[in-house]
Design an enzyme around this catalytic site. Structure first.
Site, mmCIF file in Angstrom:
data_model
loop_
_atom_site.group_PDB
_atom_site.id
_atom_site.type_symbol
_atom_site.label_atom_id
_atom_site.label_comp_id
_atom_site.label_asym_id
_atom_site.label_seq_id
_atom_site.Cartn_x
_atom_site.Cartn_y
_atom_site.Cartn_z
ATOM 1 C CB SER A 161 -0.877 0.000 1.259
ATOM 2 O OG SER A 161 -1.505 1.249 1.453
ATOM 3 C CE1 TYR A 187 -2.956 -1.921 5.935
ATOM 4 C CE2 TYR A 187 -2.699 0.333 5.144
ATOM 5 C CZ TYR A 187 -3.057 -0.985 4.912
ATOM 6 O OH TYR A 187 -3.507 -1.377 3.671
#
Length: 310
Positions: A161, A187
């Site tokens: 990501s 994350y």
């Protein structure tokens, strides 16, 4: 020293997974897609199945997986869409999946993940996002190494990501034992780990005919964002962001999995169906230098093996 030529394509951010797979014949190939029952995992699996691959959906919710498999078979005409249970944060579950696998594996799509969740720990004390997004997929790849090697020219697709730009892997405190927990940093760290895995897996396993590449699928409205529903800052972002459909979001995963342009190529990072350039602040595109750092990649591999061996 000559730099590798960056891979460009005629595709765009609007390209769909089906368009990437068009003309590709995967008959006789076998693929695993983790998280294949929701979000871009579904469309990744559908595109691979449409090209003739046998596709196994590795999922937490087997009932949802069975419904998805039936839908993919109905839309592609491919009856070879299978379902198997896996819980990536559970070492025993990952090992059971790998041990049950028989025969070659040509494509492993490490797609499943959790995003920006409240602090949660596994029984080992591992931070849950790192345990799921990185350690689970790392352990799965190790467990399936022989199957990938048997296939010859196997590919691992590591879904990362742009959030990797939020944090390198903080080796001194990976699991937030001595620093304040911050969901997005956690994350981001796990997504950096996904890129570093591709770098080191290619270095270690290319001689076995295995390459790995990482990618940013793009912003897609999926269940991945469930932990951010009450976050006003995230709602503002949701309203202003240029979102992709799930079919568009799966395109880069499918490209990394099947494109002839990537034959024998690994350790790279892709976005919008092409290789990304270096990240240039303050933008939100490109790949951070620390995510491609070979020393960090080797260190993460060793640290991850130690964690899983405890």
């Amino acid at each position: 020293m000559n730099q590798p030529v960056r891979i460009t394509t005629p595709f765009t951010r609007e390209t769909t997974a089906a368009e990437v797979a068009d003309g590709i014949d995967l008959t006789g190939r076998r693929a695993v897609v983790t998280g294949g029952a929701s979000g871009i995992g579904v469309e990744t699996a559908r595109a691979l199945a449409s090209a003739g691959a046998e596709v196994t959906l590795a999922v937490r919710n087997v009932e949802a997986g069975e419904r998805t498999a039936a839908d993919i078979t109905a839309t592609t005409g491919n009856p070879h869409v299978l379902v198997a249970p896996i819980e990536l944060a559970d070492r025993a579950s990952v090992a059971a999946f790998a041990n049950a696998w028989q025969g070659p594996l040509h494509i492993l799509v490490n797609n499943a993940g959790v995003m920006a969740e409240p602090l949660n720990r596994t029984p080992e004390g591992w931070e849950h996002q790192f345990a799921t997004n990185h350690l689970g997929h790392f352990g799965l790849a190790l467990g399936l190494h022989d199957a990938l090697s048997e296939a010859g020219n196997a590919r691992i697709v590591s879904v990362s990501s742009s959030a990797h730009l939020r944090s390198p892997v903080v080796f001194d405190d990976i699991h937030f034992e001595n620093r304040e927990y911050e969901p997005w940093s956690a994350y981001g760290q796990s997504k950096t780990a996904n890129v570093l895995f591709a770098v080191e897996a290619t270095k270690r396993w290319a001689a076995d005919g295995i390459t790995a590449n990482a990618l940013m699928p793009g912003g897609i409205r999926t269940n991945l964002q469930r932990h951010q529903e009450g976050n006003p800052e995230f709602r503002t972002l949701m309203d202003s962001y240029s979102w992709k459909t799930t079919e568009q979001g799966a395109a880069t995963s499918v490209f990394v999995a099947v494109s002839p342009l990537l034959e024998g190529i690994g350790g790279r990072y892709f976005e919008d169906v092409a290789e990304a350039g270096p990240h240039v602040p303050p933008g939100n595109t490109g790949v951070a230098d620390y995510a491609l750092d070979p020393e960090a990649a080797a260190r993460l591999w060793d640290v991850s093996q130690e964690m899983l061996a405890r």
